[in-house]
Design a protein around this motif. Structure first.
Motif, PDB file in Angstrom:
ATOM      1  N   GLN A  38       0.811  -1.212   0.000  1.00  0.00           N
ATOM      2  CA  GLN A  38       0.000   0.000   0.000  1.00  0.00           C
ATOM      3  C   GLN A  38       0.850   1.270   0.000  1.00  0.00           C
ATOM      4  OE1 GLN A  38      -2.719  -2.187   3.120  1.00  0.00           O
ATOM      5  NE2 GLN A  38      -3.708  -0.262   2.571  1.00  0.00           N
TER       6      GLN A  38
ATOM      7  N   HIS B 193       1.305  -9.286   4.678  1.00  0.00           N
ATOM      8  CA  HIS B 193       0.166  -8.386   4.857  1.00  0.00           C
ATOM      9  C   HIS B 193      -0.680  -8.464   3.594  1.00  0.00           C
ATOM     10  CE1 HIS B 193      -1.476  -4.588   6.873  1.00  0.00           C
ATOM     11  NE2 HIS B 193      -2.239  -4.769   5.795  1.00  0.00           N
TER      12      HIS B 193
ATOM     13  N   GLU C  77      -4.385  -9.993   9.762  1.00  0.00           N
ATOM     14  CA  GLU C  77      -5.827 -10.276   9.814  1.00  0.00           C
ATOM     15  C   GLU C  77      -6.144 -11.672   9.268  1.00  0.00           C
ATOM     16  OE1 GLU C  77      -7.556  -6.848   7.822  1.00  0.00           O
ATOM     17  OE2 GLU C  77      -7.513  -5.717   9.680  1.00  0.00           O
TER      18      GLU C  77
ATOM     19  N   ALA D 239      -6.504  -0.587   1.139  1.00  0.00           N
ATOM     20  CA  ALA D 239      -6.397  -2.023   0.850  1.00  0.00           C
ATOM     21  C   ALA D 239      -7.603  -2.501   0.049  1.00  0.00           C
ATOM     22  CB  ALA D 239      -6.304  -2.814   2.152  1.00  0.00           C
TER      23      ALA D 239
ATOM     24  N   LYS E  89      -9.022   8.060   0.489  1.00  0.00           N
ATOM     25  CA  LYS E  89      -9.471   7.674   1.836  1.00  0.00           C
ATOM     26  C   LYS E  89      -8.201   7.721   2.678  1.00  0.00           C
ATOM     27  CE  LYS E  89     -11.894   3.758   2.457  1.00  0.00           C
ATOM     28  NZ  LYS E  89     -11.809   2.280   2.617  1.00  0.00           N
TER      29      LYS E  89
ATOM     30  N   TYR F 279      -5.702   8.202   5.937  1.00  0.00           N
ATOM     31  CA  TYR F 279      -5.632   7.875   7.367  1.00  0.00           C
ATOM     32  C   TYR F 279      -4.504   8.626   8.082  1.00  0.00           C
ATOM     33  CZ  TYR F 279      -8.650   3.755   6.602  1.00  0.00           C
ATOM     34  OH  TYR F 279      -9.704   2.909   6.313  1.00  0.00           O
TER      35      TYR F 279
HETATM   36  C1  BG6 Z   1      -7.092  -3.242   7.526  1.00  0.00           C
HETATM   37  C2  BG6 Z   1      -5.930  -3.695   6.675  1.00  0.00           C
HETATM   38  O1  BG6 Z   1      -8.081  -4.190   7.511  1.00  0.00           O
HETATM   39  O2  BG6 Z   1      -7.760  -2.113   7.103  1.00  0.00           O
HETATM   40  C3  BG6 Z   1      -5.154  -2.554   6.037  1.00  0.00           C
HETATM   41  O3  BG6 Z   1      -5.041  -4.481   7.431  1.00  0.00           O
HETATM   42  C4  BG6 Z   1      -6.139  -1.552   5.465  1.00  0.00           C
HETATM   43  O4  BG6 Z   1      -4.297  -3.081   5.076  1.00  0.00           O
HETATM   44  C5  BG6 Z   1      -7.005  -1.025   6.595  1.00  0.00           C
HETATM   45  O5  BG6 Z   1      -5.555  -0.524   4.764  1.00  0.00           O
HETATM   46  C6  BG6 Z   1      -7.995   0.039   6.167  1.00  0.00           C
HETATM   47  O6  BG6 Z   1      -8.788  -0.418   5.121  1.00  0.00           O
HETATM   48  P1  BG6 Z   1      -8.882   0.381   3.755  1.00  0.00           P
HETATM   49  O7  BG6 Z   1      -9.554  -0.516   2.806  1.00  0.00           O
HETATM   50  O8  BG6 Z   1      -9.627   1.619   4.077  1.00  0.00           O
HETATM   51  O9  BG6 Z   1      -7.478   0.671   3.357  1.00  0.00           O
END
Ligand code: BG6
Length: 467
Positions: free
Chosen positions: A17, A124, A170, A420, A427, A429
């Protein structure tokens, strides 16, 4: 709140990622280089040029700048993953790719320079595409050996500098998405429950074999499992909803139980029977599974509401842990529930049931961030992110006060990265904004958001200053 003095504070990223450079220095294609579009559109060159994961945020070339930014927040731990396909490009080579190994040497050394402890996830959601195509991922037992070869290569190489290891990200997601969790290319709807549980069995053995290997060769290292731990809530106190909640919780606990107690839980028999599963065991499987982990790590984004009759309710948004709409909690820009109390519940529940130290390996809020010019500097006023982490860190502190042993907290995506589930960049974080835009354009410049300074103060005060 009494965070222990040696509490680990940091953030977590995944190779696929953030690194980009998907075809450089001998790297092979990984299943993630084609997700999520590859599976829908077929494995074509159009897919390759489309997927933002291929470009990531160019961490491969900017890791020094990125780690310096993490160090600037006072991180004492950084969770990242190794791209298996950088080390064994097709997955079944006899010898590893030295250039791939050197890249992670550099990343680890850079962390050490700042006193940051690396916490490495071996896989991962990532596996060389060659393995997926040839063996249908972990459906085949052969992949246990391939994973072992890869994991031992990197553990032997980095054990002198890396104390903490996680086997699979996970791992319980294999039941929900065998593709994401275990590299199984056959569509889920064409798989029987028996095939899915067998795949998970292979992965559990692979995880246990590595735990055994580490404990026998490097006694000072610690191995953990990693699960997506959305605690289940019943929609109502209807006993049928309670039963549904219990059964849904078992789908997660099944994986933790094996890692923590070295055998399947009592309710596995019933799950297998109801799903027509007859697990194929080999001679030493039981012995391998008996090698248990040192700690349990997990991601927590939200709690998950379930009901006996789900048709009566609406579905909430959310990633793979989505449940029914919970009328008592707020939601993020993406409609994901925000439930900090659920994290306290989760930590207490896991500690009570599995009696092992815990590590919050992922927690965060994805949102549409706006980059603005403020006082001569480009930044994002992400008060919503500060609020999110403040409440969740408070919940961790309260759990520690409840008596739960928590080793650390790594926020998800401390630097913006590609999502992911949907391969989106918008999106976000991070505490650091990356100028990568949805169409793939952007300067890749990094900008500190308002939350950057906030998290720095939290870490500096060991969780005492949350304002
Ligand atoms: C987790 C994963 O479930 O969620 C990450 O381990 C992922 O890899 C994160 O990035 C957030 O989900 P998303 O789809 O918003 O990236």
């Amino acid at each position: 709140m009494s965070f222990p003095a040696n509490f680990m504070w940091g953030g977590a990223l995944a190779a696929n990622q953030c690194e980009g450079a998907y075809d450089q220095d001998g790297k092979g294609l990984s299943i993630q280089d084609l997700l999520p579009y590859g599976i829908r559109k077929g494995l074509s060159s159009e897919v390759l040029s489309d997927n933002l994961k291929l470009k990531g945020i160019d961490h491969y070339h900017r890791y020094k700048e990125d780690i310096a930014l993490l160090a600037g927040m006072g991180f004492n731990v950084y969770r990242f993953s190794i791209a298996w396909s950088r080390i064994y490009p097709q997955g079944d080579e006899e010898e590893p790719n030295e250039k791939g190994l050197q890249f992670y040497d550099n990343v680890i050394n850079e962390c050490k320079k700042y006193g940051i402890e690396p916490l490495i996830t071996l896989s991962h959601y990532e596996m060389p595409l060659g393995i997926c195509q040839k063996y249908d991922g972990f459906r085949s037992r052969i992949v246990i050996q391939l994973f072992e070869r890869y994991a031992k290569t990197v553990i032997d190489r980095y054990h002198d500098r890396v104390k903490y290891w996680l086997t699979f990200n996970e791992i319980n997601v294999t039941l929900i998405s065998p593709l994401m969790g275990a590299g199984v290319i056959t569509p889920k709807q064409e798989l029987t429950a028996a095939q899915i549980y067998q795949t998970a069995h292979h992965q559990l053995i692979a995880s246990a074999k590595i735990t055994k290997y580490v404990h026998e060769h490097y006694t000072d290292l610690k191995v953990g499992c990693m699960v997506a731990a959305a605690p289940r809530y019943p929609m109502t106190c209807d006993p049928l909803d309670m039963r549904t909640m219990m059964e849904s919780q078992h789908e997660l606990d099944y994986f933790i139980h094996v890692h923590a107690f070295g055998k399947y839980p009592y309710y596995a028999q019933k799950i297998w029977k109801e799903n027509g599963v007859v697990l194929e065991w080999e001679k030493d499987d039981e012995m391998f599974l008996s090698h248990t982990v040192d700690f349990i790590s997990f991601s927590y984004y939200n709690s998950k509401v379930v009901a006996f009759d789900e048709s009566k309710y609406s579905l909430s948004n959310g990633n793979m842990m989505r449940g029914l709409t919970n009328p008592y909690v707020k939601v993020s820009d993406f409609g994901y529930p925000i439930d900090p109390q659920g994290l306290r519940f989760c930590l207490n529940y896991l500690y009570d049931h599995f009696h092992l130290p815990l590590f919050v390996a992922e927690n965060g809020i994805g949102s549409y961030d706006e980059l603005i010019l403020d006082d001569g500097k480009m930044t994002v006023k992400d008060d919503y992110r500060i609020e999110f982490h403040k409440e969740h860190i408070k919940a961790v502190g309260e759990s520690i006060d409840d008596g739960v042993e928590v080793w650390g907290y790594t926020s998800w995506g401390p630097i913006d990265c590609v999502s992911a589930a949907t391969a989106q960049i918008d999106k976000r974080y991070g505490f650091v904004y990356v100028d990568r835009q949805p169409d793939g354009s952007g300067s890749l410049e990094r900008y500190k958001k308002k939350s950057y300074e906030w998290y720095r103060k939290v870490i500096l005060s060991n969780g005492q200053n949350l304002d």
